[in-house]
Design a protein around this motif. Structure first.
Motif, PDB file in Angstrom:
ATOM      1  N   THR A   1      -5.717   8.575   1.269  1.00 20.65           N
ATOM      2  CA  THR A   1      -6.061   7.178   1.004  1.00 20.65           C
ATOM      3  C   THR A   1      -4.806   6.410   0.610  1.00 20.65           C
ATOM      4  O   THR A   1      -3.892   6.954  -0.006  1.00 20.65           O
ATOM      5  CB  THR A   1      -7.089   7.105  -0.150  1.00 20.65           C
ATOM      6  OG1 THR A   1      -8.260   7.795   0.236  1.00 20.65           O
ATOM      7  CG2 THR A   1      -7.434   5.672  -0.497  1.00 20.65           C
ATOM      8  N   ARG A   2      -4.800   5.141   0.938  1.00 18.24           N
ATOM      9  CA  ARG A   2      -3.718   4.263   0.499  1.00 18.24           C
ATOM     10  C   ARG A   2      -4.180   3.493  -0.735  1.00 18.24           C
ATOM     11  O   ARG A   2      -5.328   3.053  -0.801  1.00 18.24           O
ATOM     12  CB  ARG A   2      -3.313   3.286   1.608  1.00 18.24           C
ATOM     13  CG  ARG A   2      -2.728   4.003   2.797  1.00 18.24           C
ATOM     14  CD  ARG A   2      -2.144   3.103   3.857  1.00 18.24           C
ATOM     15  NE  ARG A   2      -2.770   1.815   4.011  1.00 18.24           N
ATOM     16  CZ  ARG A   2      -2.159   0.742   4.509  1.00 18.24           C
ATOM     17  NH1 ARG A   2      -0.901   0.821   4.912  1.00 18.24           N
ATOM     18  NH2 ARG A   2      -2.790  -0.401   4.650  1.00 18.24           N
TER      19      ARG A   2
ATOM     20  N   TRP B   1       0.846  -1.201   0.000  1.00 13.70           N
ATOM     21  CA  TRP B   1       0.000   0.000   0.000  1.00 13.70           C
ATOM     22  C   TRP B   1       0.878   1.246   0.000  1.00 13.70           C
ATOM     23  O   TRP B   1       1.949   1.265   0.612  1.00 13.70           O
ATOM     24  CB  TRP B   1      -0.907   0.020   1.224  1.00 13.70           C
ATOM     25  CG  TRP B   1      -1.956  -1.039   1.193  1.00 13.70           C
ATOM     26  CD1 TRP B   1      -1.929  -2.233   1.859  1.00 13.70           C
ATOM     27  CD2 TRP B   1      -3.178  -1.017   0.458  1.00 13.70           C
ATOM     28  NE1 TRP B   1      -3.064  -2.946   1.573  1.00 13.70           N
ATOM     29  CE2 TRP B   1      -3.858  -2.227   0.720  1.00 13.70           C
ATOM     30  CE3 TRP B   1      -3.772  -0.102  -0.402  1.00 13.70           C
ATOM     31  CZ2 TRP B   1      -5.093  -2.537   0.167  1.00 13.70           C
ATOM     32  CZ3 TRP B   1      -5.011  -0.413  -0.951  1.00 13.70           C
ATOM     33  CH2 TRP B   1      -5.654  -1.612  -0.664  1.00 13.70           C
TER      34      TRP B   1
ATOM     35  N   ARG C   1      -2.934   0.524  -3.896  1.00  8.20           N
ATOM     36  CA  ARG C   1      -2.021  -0.540  -4.293  1.00  8.20           C
ATOM     37  C   ARG C   1      -2.405  -0.977  -5.701  1.00  8.20           C
ATOM     38  O   ARG C   1      -3.493  -0.642  -6.186  1.00  8.20           O
ATOM     39  CB  ARG C   1      -2.049  -1.725  -3.341  1.00  8.20           C
ATOM     40  CG  ARG C   1      -3.324  -2.538  -3.409  1.00  8.20           C
ATOM     41  CD  ARG C   1      -3.238  -3.751  -2.531  1.00  8.20           C
ATOM     42  NE  ARG C   1      -4.454  -4.547  -2.631  1.00  8.20           N
ATOM     43  CZ  ARG C   1      -4.653  -5.669  -2.007  1.00  8.20           C
ATOM     44  NH1 ARG C   1      -3.711  -6.157  -1.212  1.00  8.20           N
ATOM     45  NH2 ARG C   1      -5.778  -6.326  -2.147  1.00  8.20           N
TER      46      ARG C   1
ATOM     47  N   GLU D   1      -7.797   1.658  -0.731  1.00  4.38           N
ATOM     48  CA  GLU D   1      -8.225   0.961   0.472  1.00  4.38           C
ATOM     49  C   GLU D   1      -9.644   1.412   0.847  1.00  4.38           C
ATOM     50  O   GLU D   1      -9.917   2.605   0.936  1.00  4.38           O
ATOM     51  CB  GLU D   1      -7.243   1.272   1.600  1.00  4.38           C
ATOM     52  CG  GLU D   1      -7.295   0.333   2.753  1.00  4.38           C
ATOM     53  CD  GLU D   1      -6.131   0.533   3.700  1.00  4.38           C
ATOM     54  OE1 GLU D   1      -5.611  -0.470   4.191  1.00  4.38           O
ATOM     55  OE2 GLU D   1      -5.734   1.701   3.945  1.00  4.38           O
TER      56      GLU D   1
END
Length: 151
Positions: free
Chosen positions: A105-106, A24, A108, A134
């Motif tokens: 916000t994270r 992340w 990935r 996420e």
């Protein structure tokens, strides 16, 4: 875990392979501000926290093209190609931004090797990438990227 391909032949062997997911990464307001300055895109939804809080996303959001640019550092977590003369970004087939990335916000990325085909002096690999935020039910970026690796 990063997949390592040593040479063009090992890149060819990756065709159809799921590369998994990255770690992340938080999208900070500082990164958004820096991107706005670099691109001269100073729209309020990216920079004005007070106005954005009353807007449709309830806070500032990352530029779509910032999200797309983060594919580069995220990609290096999925695949490292060694033993080639050079690798280049050849372009994109399709990019969509189904949901916004709220600042803080994270995100990935998940990746798959769609195909690997010969080109003069090397191979062209096509990757499907999905960037997730996420807690978001929708992806924030879906892209198909083309990379070339030369012997």
């Amino acid at each position: 875990m990063t997949t390592v391909a040593n040479g063009v032949d090992e890149v060819i062997a990756l065709a159809g392979q799921d590369l998994g997911a990255t770690e992340w990464m938080e999208v900070t307001q500082e990164r958004v501000n820096t991107f706005a300055d670099a691109t001269d895109d100073h729209q309020w939804i990216h920079l004005d926290a007070e106005r954005a809080a009353a807007g449709p996303f309830k806070g500032t959001i990352a530029h779509g093209f910032l999200t797309l640019s983060l594919v580069i550092p995220l990609f290096t977590q999925l695949l490292r190609v060694e033993g080639v003369a050079m690798g280049i970004n050849y372009g994109l087939n399709k990019v969509r931004f189904p949901a916004p990335v709220r600042v803080g916000t994270r995100i990935r990325m998940l990746g798959t090797v769609v195909s690997v085909d010969p080109v003069d002096g090397g191979v062209q690999a096509v990757f499907d990438f999905t960037v997730q935020a996420e807690g978001s039910p929708k992806p924030v970026c879906v892209a198909q990227s083309i990379q070339r690796f030369y012997r």
